[in-house]
Motif scaffolding. Structure first.
Motif, PDB file in Angstrom:
ATOM      1  N   GLU A 152       0.854  -1.189   0.000  1.00 45.01           N
ATOM      2  CA  GLU A 152       0.000   0.000   0.000  1.00 45.01           C
ATOM      3  C   GLU A 152       0.889   1.237   0.000  1.00 45.01           C
ATOM      4  OE1 GLU A 152      -2.809  -0.204   3.247  1.00 45.01           O
ATOM      5  OE2 GLU A 152      -3.320   1.919   3.010  1.00 45.01           O
ATOM      6  N   GLU A 153       0.457   2.258  -0.682  1.00 42.80           N
ATOM      7  CA  GLU A 153       1.197   3.519  -0.593  1.00 42.80           C
ATOM      8  C   GLU A 153       0.252   4.687  -0.774  1.00 42.80           C
ATOM      9  OE1 GLU A 153       3.317   2.848  -4.795  1.00 42.80           O
ATOM     10  OE2 GLU A 153       3.654   4.855  -3.989  1.00 42.80           O
ATOM     11  N   LYS A 154       0.489   5.730  -0.009  1.00 44.16           N
ATOM     12  CA  LYS A 154      -0.308   6.941  -0.199  1.00 44.16           C
ATOM     13  C   LYS A 154       0.438   8.157   0.332  1.00 44.16           C
ATOM     14  CE  LYS A 154      -3.146   6.032   3.900  1.00 44.16           C
ATOM     15  NZ  LYS A 154      -4.485   5.855   4.431  1.00 44.16           N
ATOM     16  N   GLU A 155      -0.004   9.302  -0.150  1.00 42.97           N
ATOM     17  CA  GLU A 155       0.568  10.550   0.330  1.00 42.97           C
ATOM     18  C   GLU A 155      -0.458  11.241   1.201  1.00 42.97           C
ATOM     19  OE1 GLU A 155       1.776  12.964  -2.952  1.00 42.97           O
ATOM     20  OE2 GLU A 155       3.686  11.932  -3.186  1.00 42.97           O
ATOM     21  N   VAL A 156       0.004  11.802   2.304  1.00 40.98           N
ATOM     22  CA  VAL A 156      -0.928  12.539   3.162  1.00 40.98           C
ATOM     23  C   VAL A 156      -0.385  13.948   3.387  1.00 40.98           C
ATOM     24  CG1 VAL A 156      -1.932  10.592   4.394  1.00 40.98           C
ATOM     25  CG2 VAL A 156       0.183  11.582   5.230  1.00 40.98           C
ATOM     26  N   ASN A 157      -1.323  14.865   3.476  1.00 41.36           N
ATOM     27  CA  ASN A 157      -0.933  16.247   3.744  1.00 41.36           C
ATOM     28  C   ASN A 157      -1.030  16.489   5.247  1.00 41.36           C
ATOM     29  OD1 ASN A 157      -0.842  19.080   4.035  1.00 41.36           O
ATOM     30  ND2 ASN A 157      -1.427  19.295   1.883  1.00 41.36           N
ATOM     31  N   ASP A 158       0.114  16.735   5.845  1.00 32.72           N
ATOM     32  CA  ASP A 158       0.150  16.938   7.286  1.00 32.72           C
ATOM     33  C   ASP A 158       0.503  18.397   7.565  1.00 32.72           C
ATOM     34  OD1 ASP A 158       0.265  16.556   9.983  1.00 32.72           O
ATOM     35  OD2 ASP A 158       2.244  15.651   9.989  1.00 32.72           O
ATOM     36  N   PHE A 159      -0.515  19.198   7.722  1.00 33.88           N
ATOM     37  CA  PHE A 159      -0.346  20.631   7.978  1.00 33.88           C
ATOM     38  C   PHE A 159       0.612  21.283   6.967  1.00 33.88           C
ATOM     39  CE2 PHE A 159      -1.596  18.747  11.981  1.00 33.88           C
ATOM     40  CZ  PHE A 159      -2.693  19.546  12.321  1.00 33.88           C
ATOM     41  N   GLY A 160       0.343  21.017   5.707  1.00 36.72           N
ATOM     42  CA  GLY A 160       1.146  21.628   4.646  1.00 36.72           C
ATOM     43  C   GLY A 160       2.363  20.822   4.241  1.00 36.72           C
ATOM     44  N   HIS A 161       2.719  19.801   5.018  1.00 37.08           N
ATOM     45  CA  HIS A 161       3.855  18.954   4.671  1.00 37.08           C
ATOM     46  C   HIS A 161       3.326  17.648   4.059  1.00 37.08           C
ATOM     47  CE1 HIS A 161       6.805  21.345   6.939  1.00 37.08           C
ATOM     48  NE2 HIS A 161       5.787  21.580   7.755  1.00 37.08           N
ATOM     49  N   VAL A 162       3.885  17.274   2.922  1.00 37.95           N
ATOM     50  CA  VAL A 162       3.474  16.016   2.305  1.00 37.95           C
ATOM     51  C   VAL A 162       4.300  14.881   2.897  1.00 37.95           C
ATOM     52  CG1 VAL A 162       3.305  14.703   0.158  1.00 37.95           C
ATOM     53  CG2 VAL A 162       2.760  17.140   0.183  1.00 37.95           C
ATOM     54  N   LYS A 163       3.601  13.880   3.410  1.00 40.95           N
ATOM     55  CA  LYS A 163       4.282  12.708   3.967  1.00 40.95           C
ATOM     56  C   LYS A 163       3.944  11.485   3.124  1.00 40.95           C
ATOM     57  CE  LYS A 163       4.461  13.715   8.918  1.00 40.95           C
ATOM     58  NZ  LYS A 163       3.926  13.267  10.212  1.00 40.95           N
ATOM     59  N   ASN A 164       4.890  10.582   3.032  1.00 40.62           N
ATOM     60  CA  ASN A 164       4.654   9.330   2.313  1.00 40.62           C
ATOM     61  C   ASN A 164       4.407   8.200   3.294  1.00 40.62           C
ATOM     62  OD1 ASN A 164       5.130   9.391  -0.750  1.00 40.62           O
ATOM     63  ND2 ASN A 164       6.606  10.829   0.094  1.00 40.62           N
ATOM     64  N   MET A 165       3.360   7.438   3.029  1.00 34.67           N
ATOM     65  CA  MET A 165       3.058   6.281   3.866  1.00 34.67           C
ATOM     66  C   MET A 165       3.169   5.039   3.003  1.00 34.67           C
ATOM     67  SD  MET A 165      -0.277   7.823   5.806  1.00 34.67           S
ATOM     68  CE  MET A 165      -0.402   6.583   7.063  1.00 34.67           C
ATOM     69  N   MET A 166       4.003   4.117   3.410  1.00 36.75           N
ATOM     70  CA  MET A 166       4.194   2.887   2.648  1.00 36.75           C
ATOM     71  C   MET A 166       4.000   1.679   3.545  1.00 36.75           C
ATOM     72  SD  MET A 166       5.520   4.254  -0.243  1.00 36.75           S
ATOM     73  CE  MET A 166       6.369   3.002  -1.109  1.00 36.75           C
ATOM     74  N   LYS A 167       3.306   0.691   3.024  1.00 40.81           N
ATOM     75  CA  LYS A 167       3.216  -0.606   3.701  1.00 40.81           C
ATOM     76  C   LYS A 167       4.001  -1.597   2.849  1.00 40.81           C
ATOM     77  CE  LYS A 167      -0.697  -1.748   6.057  1.00 40.81           C
ATOM     78  NZ  LYS A 167      -0.355  -2.096   7.433  1.00 40.81           N
ATOM     79  N   LEU A 168       5.079  -2.122   3.409  1.00 43.33           N
ATOM     80  CA  LEU A 168       5.990  -2.970   2.636  1.00 43.33           C
ATOM     81  C   LEU A 168       6.113  -4.343   3.269  1.00 43.33           C
ATOM     82  CD1 LEU A 168       8.773  -0.244   2.525  1.00 43.33           C
ATOM     83  CD2 LEU A 168       7.158  -0.709   0.686  1.00 43.33           C
ATOM     84  N   LYS A 169       6.412  -5.315   2.431  1.00 45.09           N
ATOM     85  CA  LYS A 169       6.541  -6.675   2.948  1.00 45.09           C
ATOM     86  C   LYS A 169       7.750  -7.365   2.321  1.00 45.09           C
ATOM     87  CE  LYS A 169       3.639 -10.796   3.452  1.00 45.09           C
ATOM     88  NZ  LYS A 169       2.340 -11.375   3.118  1.00 45.09           N
ATOM     89  N   LEU A 170       8.468  -8.090   3.147  1.00 45.04           N
ATOM     90  CA  LEU A 170       9.594  -8.887   2.655  1.00 45.04           C
ATOM     91  C   LEU A 170       9.471 -10.283   3.266  1.00 45.04           C
ATOM     92  CD1 LEU A 170      12.282  -8.738   1.012  1.00 45.04           C
ATOM     93  CD2 LEU A 170      13.432  -8.288   3.175  1.00 45.04           C
ATOM     94  N   GLY A 171       9.535 -11.298   2.436  1.00 41.49           N
ATOM     95  CA  GLY A 171       9.346 -12.672   2.920  1.00 41.49           C
ATOM     96  C   GLY A 171       7.921 -12.846   3.415  1.00 41.49           C
TER      97      GLY A 171
END
Lengths: 205, 325
Positions: free
Chosen positions: B286-305
């Motif tokens: 999963e990945e999305k961008e969120v606006n946190d009080f004017g700052h863009v943050k990236n949220m990633m859900k990653l999996k290995l194995g």
């Protein structure tokens, strides 16, 4: 003479009259035809019976599955509640993250425990993860009150920042009092003070 | 107190003595419970399979330090000078003069009495206490708003893998529990300490909780569970001979999180930051961008194995680096 009088007058003749042999044959023929039709209906009945048995199995299986899933959910919830009170910080954190990922419904028992965690846990990570979990239900009044109370008593800067930003996102006007206290407190960490000032400005807009 | 203006609160000199024995070790029998470190001093902590906590001081020099308080950044301690003691030194604050008299010659061969001084001959300048299953190290100079610490003070500490480590790079909370109820203690000052070299924790397999302020941290071969929160600090996680086996939870407001992901790891990473960089072959769930009080943050859900070990990494406005071993 009507039919009734006619039958009464000839009652004795009717009683003594015998069926003709041709009528017997016709009757037997009709009976055979009827019997043939009955076997077709019986086949349908047997089919319906099998269908109803299968349907019963489906209903029974579905009910059992529902009970199983409910039981699993209950066990999952019980484990979650127990883990939220565990001595290990890692276990408590895993529980909060698990709630965030797997629990979509608003469960009062879990929410009450999460609020207690927010107000009383000693670990900053647990509190921050708990704020994320509680923010899934922004309309819940108990949660809003708990966030305001937590802001009033929290000392760890990173948790303070998380609370300030969350209450600002919720546009919770009742947060203005604790925000003012934070801004006026000389011991407040500068970055916390900056966040509080920004949040206050947002709330007043 | 006027804002945005540095006010010198106190001039205090600390001259350490007895450094000839600085390489000596102090051993404390402790293999069960919590080691609670409430100190902004620099520690190099190593785990081992033993029953004792072993403290060794690594500093050698005599140091003289200058303590200041910054009005909008309370209790920031900055080193100003380093010189040999001349016997009597002095400083001024708000019209008051403070004197430090060096008695090292007269007290030679004697031991300064008192709990705070009992380990000074070993070069250990923090208080060691043990109560209720906890072994506590705390700075012995937390006097309200002033803390005196030598920035070249370094300690190597060996700790048993069977204990839990709770490490706060500042004052510990005074909150206590009575009959299951939390009783809030008097507020403690937040002590800030600039130190460019990171404190470290190596080869430890017990549970770890770290709360740091303006301190950089480096963990190596720590299998978890680990929880770290930091304001203004960077966190580096390395693996050489081990893999992460239990939860890693790291929160930072703006420092970076740099983590090695060993080959063959089974991890599920929830990463939030200004940007997420990686050369690991993660499956992106999963990945999305969120606006946190004017700052863009990236949220990633990653999996290995199989994704068995959970890692929740939140760098706030800082970056996250996930790199191959």
């Amino acid at each position: 003479m009507n039919l009734k009088e006619y039958i009464q007058d000839h009652k004795a003749e009717f009683d003594n009259e015998k069926m003709s042999s041709s009528a017997d044959q016709a009757f037997e023929k009709a009976l055979k035809a009827r019997l043939h039709n009955t076997s077709s209906k019986i086949g349908k009945l047997v089919y319906l019976r099998y269908m109803s048995i299968a349907a019963s199995f489906v209903i029974l299986f579905s009910t059992a599955l529902w009970f199983y899933l409910e039981n699993q959910q209950l066990k999952k919830k019980e484990l979650l509640l127990a883990n939220l009170m565990d001595n290990s910080t890692g276990t408590r954190l895993e529980a909060v993250y698990e709630f965030n990922d797997a629990f979509k419904k608003e469960d009062n028992q879990i929410i009450r425990l999460l609020i207690k965690t927010l107000l009383e846990d000693e670990n900053g990570n647990v509190k921050i993860a708990t704020i994320d979990a509680l923010m899934k239900f922004p309309q819940n009044e108990e949660i809003r009150k708990a966030l305001i109370k937590a802001l009033g008593q929290e000392k760890l800067p990173l948790v303070q920042i998380k609370l300030i930003n969350s209450l600002s996102t919720l546009r919770e006007q009742r947060a203005q009092k604790p925000l003012e206290d934070i801004i006026n407190n000389e011991e407040t960490f500068p970055i916390v003070k900056n966040n509080a000032t920004l949040a206050m400005s947002n709330l007043k807009q | 107190m006027k804002k945005n203006r540095i006010i010198v609160l106190a001039v205090l000199f600390l001259v350490f003595q007895g450094l000839g024995n600085a390489q000596n070790e102090k051993k404390i029998q402790f293999n069960k419970g919590i080691l609670k470190i409430c100190s902004s001093k620099k520690f190099e902590i190593k785990g081992y399979d033993g029953d004792e906590v072993v403290i060794k001081s690594l500093h050698k020099k005599r140091s003289t330090y200058y303590a200041t308080t910054v009005s909008n950044f309370p209790n920031v301690i900055s080193k100003s000078t380093q010189k040999e003691s001349t016997g009597v030194t002095s400083g001024r604050n708000n019209g008051q003069t403070y004197y430090y008299i060096d008695n090292t010659t007269r007290s030679k061969g004697l031991k300064k009495l008192g709990k705070k001084n009992e380990n000074k001959e070993l070069g250990i300048y923090f208080v060691i206490e043990e109560k209720d299953g906890e072994l506590i190290f705390r700075d012995n100079d937390q006097r309200g708003s002033v803390v005196m610490v030598s920035s070249d003070e370094r300690y190597e500490i060996k700790i048993p893998n069977s204990i839990k480590l709770q490490w706060i790079t500042g004052s510990c909370s005074n909150d206590e529990k009575y009959n299951g109820k939390l009783v809030r203690g008097k507020a403690t000052q937040t002590v800030l300490f600039y130190n460019s070299t990171p404190s470290s924790l190596n080869d430890f397999s017990g549970e770890v909780e770290i709360s740091s302020t303006l301190s950089n941290l480096k963990l190596k071969d720590v299998i978890g569970p680990v929880s770290i929160n930091t304001v203004g600090g960077n966190v580096t996680i390395e693996f050489e001979n081990k893999k992460p086996q239990m939860l890693y939870s790291i929160y930072s407001n703006n420092g970076f999180i740099d983590m090695q992901i060993p080959k063959g790891s089974n991890v599920q990473v929830d990463a939030i930051g200004k940007a997420v960089y990686s050369d690991v072959d993660f499956k992106i769930l999963e990945e999305k961008e969120v606006n946190d009080f004017g700052h863009v943050k990236n949220m990633m859900k990653l999996k290995l194995g199989a994704g068995k070990v959970r890692m929740n990494l939140d760098a706030g406005y800082g970056n996250i680096y996930l790199r191959k071993q």
